[in-house]
Motif scaffolding. Structure first.
Motif, PDB file in Angstrom:
ATOM      1  N   LEU A 105       0.835  -1.188   0.000  1.00 28.38           N
ATOM      2  CA  LEU A 105       0.000   0.000   0.000  1.00 28.38           C
ATOM      3  C   LEU A 105       0.877   1.248   0.000  1.00 28.38           C
ATOM      4  N   THR A 106       0.558   2.175  -0.866  1.00 31.89           N
ATOM      5  CA  THR A 106       1.276   3.454  -0.876  1.00 31.89           C
ATOM      6  C   THR A 106       0.677   4.341   0.213  1.00 31.89           C
ATOM      7  N   GLU A 107       1.365   5.405   0.548  1.00 32.82           N
ATOM      8  CA  GLU A 107       0.876   6.331   1.570  1.00 32.82           C
ATOM      9  C   GLU A 107      -0.478   6.904   1.172  1.00 32.82           C
ATOM     10  N   GLU A 108      -0.613   7.233  -0.116  1.00 30.55           N
ATOM     11  CA  GLU A 108      -1.871   7.805  -0.610  1.00 30.55           C
ATOM     12  C   GLU A 108      -3.017   6.794  -0.491  1.00 30.55           C
ATOM     13  N   THR A 109      -2.730   5.543  -0.858  1.00 32.23           N
ATOM     14  CA  THR A 109      -3.743   4.494  -0.764  1.00 32.23           C
ATOM     15  C   THR A 109      -4.164   4.294   0.685  1.00 32.23           C
ATOM     16  N   ARG A 110      -3.196   4.280   1.586  1.00 27.63           N
ATOM     17  CA  ARG A 110      -3.495   4.121   3.014  1.00 27.63           C
ATOM     18  C   ARG A 110      -4.424   5.239   3.496  1.00 27.63           C
ATOM     19  N   LYS A 111      -4.120   6.478   3.079  1.00 28.50           N
ATOM     20  CA  LYS A 111      -4.945   7.611   3.514  1.00 28.50           C
ATOM     21  C   LYS A 111      -6.361   7.500   2.954  1.00 28.50           C
ATOM     22  N   ASP A 112      -6.476   7.046   1.702  1.00 28.70           N
ATOM     23  CA  ASP A 112      -7.807   6.843   1.121  1.00 28.70           C
ATOM     24  C   ASP A 112      -8.589   5.783   1.886  1.00 28.70           C
ATOM     25  N   MET A 113      -7.886   4.726   2.272  1.00 22.69           N
ATOM     26  CA  MET A 113      -8.554   3.647   3.014  1.00 22.69           C
ATOM     27  C   MET A 113      -8.954   4.106   4.415  1.00 22.69           C
ATOM     28  N   VAL A 114      -8.149   4.970   5.028  1.00 22.02           N
ATOM     29  CA  VAL A 114      -8.519   5.532   6.329  1.00 22.02           C
ATOM     30  C   VAL A 114      -9.766   6.392   6.172  1.00 22.02           C
ATOM     31  N   LYS A 115      -9.843   7.174   5.082  1.00 22.73           N
ATOM     32  CA  LYS A 115     -11.039   7.984   4.814  1.00 22.73           C
ATOM     33  C   LYS A 115     -12.266   7.078   4.681  1.00 22.73           C
ATOM     34  N   GLN A 116     -12.085   5.969   3.963  1.00 22.87           N
ATOM     35  CA  GLN A 116     -13.186   5.019   3.794  1.00 22.87           C
ATOM     36  C   GLN A 116     -13.609   4.442   5.146  1.00 22.87           C
ATOM     37  N   ALA A 117     -12.628   4.100   5.973  1.00 25.62           N
ATOM     38  CA  ALA A 117     -12.932   3.558   7.298  1.00 25.62           C
ATOM     39  C   ALA A 117     -13.684   4.583   8.140  1.00 25.62           C
ATOM     40  N   LYS A 118     -13.266   5.850   8.055  1.00 19.84           N
ATOM     41  CA  LYS A 118     -13.953   6.905   8.808  1.00 19.84           C
ATOM     42  C   LYS A 118     -15.385   7.073   8.320  1.00 19.84           C
ATOM     43  N   ALA A 119     -15.581   6.988   7.011  1.00 19.97           N
ATOM     44  CA  ALA A 119     -16.937   7.099   6.459  1.00 19.97           C
ATOM     45  C   ALA A 119     -17.804   5.934   6.935  1.00 19.97           C
ATOM     46  N   GLU A 122     -18.743   6.523  10.482  1.00 22.90           N
ATOM     47  CA  GLU A 122     -19.796   7.532  10.608  1.00 22.90           C
ATOM     48  C   GLU A 122     -21.169   6.928  10.292  1.00 22.90           C
ATOM     49  N   HIS A 123     -21.223   6.046   9.280  1.00 20.43           N
ATOM     50  CA  HIS A 123     -22.487   5.356   8.978  1.00 20.43           C
ATOM     51  C   HIS A 123     -22.933   4.539  10.191  1.00 20.43           C
ATOM     52  N   GLY A 124     -21.978   3.892  10.835  1.00 21.76           N
ATOM     53  CA  GLY A 124     -22.295   3.104  12.031  1.00 21.76           C
ATOM     54  C   GLY A 124     -22.836   3.985  13.150  1.00 21.76           C
ATOM     55  N   ARG A 125     -22.187   5.138  13.373  1.00 20.62           N
ATOM     56  CA  ARG A 125     -22.655   6.061  14.424  1.00 20.62           C
ATOM     57  C   ARG A 125     -24.062   6.570  14.111  1.00 20.62           C
ATOM     58  N   VAL A 126     -24.309   6.919  12.855  1.00 18.85           N
ATOM     59  CA  VAL A 126     -25.631   7.420  12.461  1.00 18.85           C
ATOM     60  C   VAL A 126     -26.690   6.340  12.689  1.00 18.85           C
ATOM     61  N   SER A 127     -26.361   5.125  12.336  1.00 18.32           N
ATOM     62  CA  SER A 127     -27.293   4.017  12.512  1.00 18.32           C
ATOM     63  C   SER A 127     -27.613   3.805  13.998  1.00 18.32           C
ATOM     64  N   ILE A 128     -26.596   3.912  14.842  1.00 15.87           N
ATOM     65  CA  ILE A 128     -26.807   3.756  16.290  1.00 15.87           C
ATOM     66  C   ILE A 128     -27.679   4.900  16.816  1.00 15.87           C
ATOM     67  N   ARG A 129     -27.406   6.110  16.353  1.00 23.90           N
ATOM     68  CA  ARG A 129     -28.225   7.255  16.792  1.00 23.90           C
ATOM     69  C   ARG A 129     -29.671   7.119  16.313  1.00 23.90           C
TER      70      ARG A 129
END
Length: 185
Positions: A105-119, A122-129
């Motif tokens: 994984l390149t640094e850029e790919t890792r950052k994109d995957m972290v963004k995906q994980a954060k998204a 957030e879907h999980g938090r919204v669902s819980i709320r």
């Protein structure tokens, strides 16, 4: 009645957390893990079938998965399904064994995957709320119907909030673990 509402809310929140873990499993890290291929579907005699139902998937080493189909004639079909998936993997076939090396994984790919994980988190938090909102509206409905007192309503809403806080903390913990996993070189 409030206990039933609380149990229902907890069930919904648990499902949200399970969905989050499933989403996190689909985000590949640099290491090989069989769950990466969970979303791959193979055309098996005209039926779209999950890969794990037509082959065994094993970890050969840190960076390589080995897929062993139960029927030899499925090798090209499985290879094609893996390549056409959006995972960015290139399988290599040797006889009736398909090896899938995990690309670095390149640094850029890792950052994109972290963004995906954060998204996904957030879907999980919204669902819980949303589960909290539904439970609170059911409690308010009971109060309106005069089936519970105002004190019961406050107590019930407090319990639902504690439950929500606990599940949100679980989401945060899972996200932190996934981020560390993705950023580890």
């Amino acid at each position: 009645m409030i206990n039933d509402i609380k149990a229902e809310a907890e069930k919904k929140m648990t499902k949200s957390l399970d969905a989050l873990h499933a989403a996190f499993n689909k985000i590949r890290t640099g290491r090989a893990h069989p769950s990466i291929l969970d979303g791959v579907m193979v055309n098996y005699y005209g039926q779209e079938t999950p890969l794990k139902q037509v082959a065994s998937i094993n970890v050969e080493d840190n960076r390589t998965l080995a897929v062993s189909p139960w029927e030899k004639n499925l090798v090209p079909t499985i290879e094609k399904a893996i390549m056409s998936s959006d995972l960015g993997l290139n399988p290599a076939t040797s006889g009736d064994l398909i090896r899938i090396p995990m690309p670095m994984l390149t640094e850029e790919t890792r950052k994109d995957m972290v963004k995906q994980a954060k998204a996904d988190a957030e879907h999980g938090r919204v669902s819980i709320r949303n589960a909290r909102r539904d439970a609170n509206s059911m409690i308010k409905e009971l109060l309106k119907e005069k089936e519970i007192t105002e004190d019961d309503e406050r107590k019930g809403e407090d319990e639902i909030q504690k439950l929500t806080d606990r599940y949100i903390a679980e989401v945060e913990k899972a996200l932190k673990t996934k981020e560390e996993d993705l950023m580890a070189v």
